[in-house]
Design a protein around this motif. Structure first.
Motif, mmCIF file in Angstrom:
data_model
loop_
_atom_site.group_PDB
_atom_site.id
_atom_site.type_symbol
_atom_site.label_atom_id
_atom_site.label_comp_id
_atom_site.label_asym_id
_atom_site.label_seq_id
_atom_site.Cartn_x
_atom_site.Cartn_y
_atom_site.Cartn_z
ATOM 1 N N LEU A 71 0.835 -1.203 0.000
ATOM 2 C CA LEU A 71 0.000 0.000 0.000
ATOM 3 C C LEU A 71 0.870 1.252 0.000
ATOM 4 O O LEU A 71 1.990 1.244 0.510
ATOM 5 C CB LEU A 71 -0.924 0.015 1.211
ATOM 6 N N LYS A 72 0.307 2.315 -0.573
ATOM 7 C CA LYS A 72 1.025 3.586 -0.592
ATOM 8 C C LYS A 72 0.317 4.555 0.332
ATOM 9 O O LYS A 72 -0.841 4.879 0.117
ATOM 10 C CB LYS A 72 1.045 4.152 -2.014
ATOM 11 N N GLY A 73 1.006 5.044 1.317
ATOM 12 C CA GLY A 73 0.463 6.101 2.145
ATOM 13 C C GLY A 73 0.873 7.436 1.572
ATOM 14 O O GLY A 73 1.593 7.497 0.567
ATOM 15 N N PRO A 74 0.459 8.514 2.229
ATOM 16 C CA PRO A 74 0.814 9.843 1.718
ATOM 17 C C PRO A 74 2.271 10.242 1.984
ATOM 18 O O PRO A 74 2.757 11.193 1.376
ATOM 19 C CB PRO A 74 -0.142 10.767 2.477
ATOM 20 N N LEU A 75 2.964 9.524 2.862
ATOM 21 C CA LEU A 75 4.351 9.900 3.156
ATOM 22 C C LEU A 75 5.303 9.335 2.100
ATOM 23 O O LEU A 75 4.954 8.416 1.368
ATOM 24 C CB LEU A 75 4.757 9.362 4.537
ATOM 25 N N ARG A 76 6.508 9.884 2.063
ATOM 26 C CA ARG A 76 7.543 9.302 1.210
ATOM 27 C C ARG A 76 7.721 7.836 1.601
ATOM 28 O O ARG A 76 7.609 7.487 2.772
ATOM 29 C CB ARG A 76 8.875 10.037 1.419
ATOM 30 N N PRO A 77 8.010 6.958 0.627
ATOM 31 C CA PRO A 77 8.019 5.514 0.905
ATOM 32 C C PRO A 77 8.867 5.120 2.112
ATOM 33 O O PRO A 77 8.435 4.309 2.932
ATOM 34 C CB PRO A 77 8.578 4.907 -0.384
ATOM 35 N N GLU A 78 10.050 5.710 2.259
ATOM 36 C CA GLU A 78 10.917 5.271 3.361
ATOM 37 C C GLU A 78 10.336 5.698 4.716
ATOM 38 O O GLU A 78 10.516 5.026 5.723
ATOM 39 C CB GLU A 78 12.364 5.763 3.176
ATOM 40 N N PRO A 109 8.280 9.294 11.626
ATOM 41 C CA PRO A 109 7.416 8.198 12.100
ATOM 42 C C PRO A 109 8.208 7.044 12.713
ATOM 43 O O PRO A 109 7.701 6.357 13.607
ATOM 44 C CB PRO A 109 6.676 7.757 10.830
ATOM 45 N N GLY A 110 9.441 6.860 12.275
ATOM 46 C CA GLY A 110 10.235 5.738 12.773
ATOM 47 C C GLY A 110 10.708 5.903 14.206
ATOM 48 O O GLY A 110 11.223 4.957 14.802
#
Ligand code: NAI
Ligand code: MG
Length: 358
Positions: A113-120, A232-233
């Protein structure tokens, strides 16, 4: 093993659509996992029930739910009825009546799935938000006076008690300790709210002394929103008040790809009364009756319910079936950019559970 007795309340709008899809998935799991079985009892409570009977559930509703092992819930909310009647008459009546004081909301960006944030950044989301679910800003204390006059007043009093803060803090510490990072972020707003929020900080600080291995950091709720987006991490388990966590968890759901995926558990940790499991979305007036609601949130919800019932293997099996389907990306509902309807997504997850199509 005796069958798990589940009370099923679809509620309003897309609630019944996604809950019925969830029951099909649970039946498929029962067929696939030795010893697993369910005894579902449906209750037609909600806004249509209100139109017929003048109440969202019968007077002895809680007494009738009490004997069940868990409650599997859809959503409430009706375009023609005020939310304070529908939500307080059913969902909050159950949460508060059964003292389900811990609301648990996991968030991950599921594979594919793709969220709105950059992939990493998106891939770094792996959170559990623990929401105080019995008091605080949603205690229901307050009043209205001088209705219709220029001096009309409306008040909601946020209620924080030592006992209420202590028990949710202990629960959140337990959740954080059960996860690999043993990291808890405590959300507060004691810079602006000088009474209840200061008590919140004080009592949480006392409780975390009992968890010396836990890493704890503190965030003001406004700053927390930007940390969720930008770093987020750095977040794992989050403890927040009823209102703060309500807002933060919708942000979390959006960052996790779609409101249609988010799942939540309303838990009575004492296990004296049944806990309630529901997708975080509402009744979604704009898509109800179209058969295109994303059922994955209600499946994730079912996985949380299985976990609570001690069915760890079935819970994992369901979650990984969801992830296989999102990762393949072939059968996704419109909110995730696909064209599949509720039934097709449900069939795809059931196919994986049964070991069909690879
Ligand atoms: P909502 O969650 O019902 O919908 C917000 C948006 O997300 C809509 O565009 C909707 O189509 C989309 N969406 C939500 N779930 C989806 C799914 N499974 N698949 C695809 N798209 C989905 O929130 P809204 O519109 O603010 O509220 C509608 C009603 O639901 C209101 O009466 C509200 O009070 C109630 N509500 C009830 C909740 C509950 O029962 N726990 C929680 C949130 C809202
Ligand atoms: Mg909410």
């Amino acid at each position: 093993m005796p069958a798990h007795r589940i009370a099923v309340i679809g509620g309003d709008g897309i609630g019944p659509e996604v809950v019925e899809a969830g029951l099909r998935v649970l039946d498929a799991l029962a067929g696939a996992e030795p010893g697993l079985s369910f005894d579902f009892t449906r209750f037609d409570w909600g806004s249509d029930y209100y139109r017929r009977n003048g109440c969202m559930m019968p007077e002895d509703g809680l007494a009738r739910l009490e004997a069940f092992n868990a409650i599997y819930f859809g959503a409430v909310g009706d375009p023609e009825l005020p939310d304070d009647i529908t939500l307080w008459g059913l969902r909050l009546a159950i949460c508060q009546g059964f003292d389900q004081y811990a609301n648990v909301r996991p968030t991950r960006l599921l594979p594919g799935l793709k969220g709105p944030l950059r992939p990493e950044l998106g891939a770094a989301i792996d959170w559990v938000i623990v929401r105080e679910n019995s008091e605080g800003e949603y205690a229901g204390v307050g009043g209205r006076a001088h209705r219709g006059l220029p001096i009309e007043v409306g008040m909601d009093v946020a209620v924080f008690t030592r006992a209420g803060i202590e028990r949710i803090a202990r629960f959140a510490c337990g959740v954080a300790m059960s996860r690999p990072r043993q990291l808890l972020t405590v959300v507060t707003k004691s810079n602006a709210q000088r009474h209840g929020m200061v008590l919140w900080d004080t009592v949480v600080r006392e409780v975390i002394r009992d968890y010396p291995d836990l890493t704890v950091d503190w965030m003001l709720v406004d700053a927390m929103t930007q940390r969720m987006v930008n770093k987020p991490g750095t977040i794992d388990t989050v403890l927040a008040t009823n209102l703060h966590a309500d807002i933060l968890s919708d942000l979390a759901a959006a960052l996790g790809g779609s409101l249609g995926i988010g799942a939540t558990a309303n838990i009575d940790p004492s296990r004296h009364r049944p806990s309630m499991f529901e997708p975080i979305h509402g009744s979604a007036f704009d898509i109800m009756g179209k058969g295109i609601a994303n059922p994955l949130g209600s499946f994730w919800t079912a996985s949380l319910m299985l976990d609570h019932l001690g069915e760890k293997s079935a819970a994992r099996r369901l979650m990984s079936a969801i992830e296989v389907v999102t990762d393949r990306g072939e059968v996704l509902s419109p909110d995730l950019g696909g064209t599949a309807d509720t039934k097709a997504v449900t069939d795809a997850v059931i196919g994986v559970i049964k070991g069909e199509n690879g």
